[in-house]
Design a protein around this motif. Structure first.
Motif, short mmCIF file in Angstrom:
data_model
loop_
_atom_site.label_atom_id
_atom_site.label_comp_id
_atom_site.label_asym_id
_atom_site.label_seq_id
_atom_site.Cartn_x
_atom_site.Cartn_y
_atom_site.Cartn_z
N VAL A 192 -1.22 2.95 -0.36
CA VAL A 192 -1.44 3.63 -1.64
C VAL A 192 -2.64 4.57 -1.47
CG1 VAL A 192 -2.75 1.61 -2.49
CG2 VAL A 192 -1.89 3.27 -4.12
N ALA A 193 -2.50 5.78 -2.00
CA ALA A 193 -3.61 6.73 -1.91
C ALA A 193 -4.72 6.28 -2.85
CB ALA A 193 -3.12 8.13 -2.27
N GLU A 194 -5.96 6.47 -2.42
CA GLU A 194 -7.09 6.02 -3.24
C GLU A 194 -7.02 6.56 -4.68
OE1 GLU A 194 -10.92 6.84 -1.53
OE2 GLU A 194 -11.98 6.14 -3.30
N PRO A 195 -6.74 7.87 -4.88
CA PRO A 195 -6.70 8.35 -6.27
C PRO A 195 -5.66 7.63 -7.12
CG PRO A 195 -6.69 10.19 -4.72
CD PRO A 195 -6.50 8.94 -3.91
N ARG A 196 -4.56 7.21 -6.47
CA ARG A 196 -3.50 6.54 -7.26
C ARG A 196 -3.96 5.16 -7.71
NH1 ARG A 196 1.97 4.06 -6.62
NH2 ARG A 196 2.58 4.02 -8.82
N ILE A 197 -4.55 4.40 -6.82
CA ILE A 197 -4.95 3.04 -7.23
C ILE A 197 -6.09 3.13 -8.25
CG2 ILE A 197 -6.50 2.54 -5.22
CD1 ILE A 197 -4.20 -0.01 -6.92
N VAL A 198 -6.95 4.13 -8.05
CA VAL A 198 -8.05 4.32 -9.02
C VAL A 198 -7.48 4.68 -10.39
CG1 VAL A 198 -9.97 5.87 -9.58
CG2 VAL A 198 -9.81 4.86 -7.30
N LYS A 199 -6.47 5.54 -10.39
CA LYS A 199 -5.85 5.95 -11.66
C LYS A 199 -5.15 4.76 -12.34
CE LYS A 199 -2.93 9.48 -13.61
NZ LYS A 199 -1.79 10.33 -13.39
N LEU A 200 -4.42 4.01 -11.54
CA LEU A 200 -3.73 2.83 -12.11
C LEU A 200 -4.74 1.86 -12.72
CD1 LEU A 200 -1.05 2.10 -9.34
CD2 LEU A 200 -0.59 2.64 -11.75
#
Ligand SMILES: C[S@@+](CC[C@H](N)C(=O)[O-])C[C@H]1O[C@@H](n2cnc3c(N)ncnc32)[C@H](O)[C@@H]1O
Length: 233
Positions: A192-200
């Motif tokens: 998972v890309a860092e921005p995606r997990i941060v956004k989730l």
């Protein structure tokens, strides 16, 4: 409430870590010699464990800590040595058995309560700290985010976890890996890309009073993993 995808993956992981991979894990997590590829993984895992340990207080007396997906228990032992009351839980009875055997009998003021089961089991109570090293990397990003939130809701100070960062190379290796027949292959890692997990995480109800802290990526040969710290406000 856990999702069907979480439950399905959890079942696959239990079979994999308790049967298929148990001997390989026992060896990887020991001092026994391993091949050059596994040596890079072992070195990366040591660096990751040391990173996570460095984000925890050096004095953990009186603190309750969950080692979520403890495997053979190396991290649990280190935090117990700092005085923590540790709950170390894993799906695999064999790995927990090995962790019990390997844990030194004298942990000073610390203690380890080894359990077999799901790291989200609410009967385990509340914690000051939770560490999930490489135990959520096989769950899809939404499930990972929900699990981290569920853990944070029972935690007062910080939750440390790792994810497999989606990089171009890892994405490529992941898709090549899918070409191989299933057989003994490990359940897929879900990069998972860092921005995606941060956004989730940012959109999870229940994490409003938590903030993102430190992050560190460890890349050592075939081991690539990134630690993320969440701290309560
Ligand atoms: C890659 S290993 C890492 C083990 C350990 N944290 C370490 O770094 O040495 C992942 C572990 O997470 C455990 N695991 C995965 N999902 C889990 C769950 N829902 N509850 C408890 N353990 C889980 C697996 O059984 C496996 O032992």
């Amino acid at each position: 409430m856990t999702t069907l995808s979480y439950q399905t993956r959890r079942g696959q992981l239990q079979t994999y870590f308790d049967r298929t991979a148990v001997d390989a894990w026992a060896r990887l997590t020991s001092d026994a010699p391993v091949g050059s590829i596994r040596a890079t993984v072992r070195a990366g895992r040591t660096a990751m464990r040391n990173t996570l340990l460095s984000w925890l207080p050096s004095d953990l007396r009186g603190a309750r800590l969950l080692d979520a997906g403890c495997g053979t228990g190396a991290l649990a032992v280190e935090v117990a040595r700092r005085g923590a009351e540790v709950v170390a839980i894993d799906l695999s009875p064999k790995l927990v058995g090995l962790a019990r055997e390997r844990a030194p009998s004298d942990l000073g003021q610390g203690s380890i309560d080894f359990r077999v089961g799901d790291l989200l089991d609410p009967s385990l109570g509340r914690y000051d700290f939770v560490v999930a090293m490489d135990s959520l990397i096989h769950y899809e990003a939404r499930d990972m985010s929900r699990v981290v939130t569920g853990l944070a809701q029972r935690t007062s100070s910080s939750v440390l976890f790792t994810f497999a960062p989606r990089t171009a190379l890892l994405g490529f290796m992941h898709s090549v890996g899918k070409l191989f027949p299933r057989g003994d292959r490990a359940p897929a890692i879900e990069p998972v890309a860092e921005p995606r997990i941060v956004k989730l995480l940012g959109s999870e109800p229940g994490l409003e009073l938590w903030q993102r802290g430190r992050t560190k990526r460890i890349a050592s040969g075939f081991y690539i993993s990134q630690a993320l710290e969440l701290t309560s406000l």
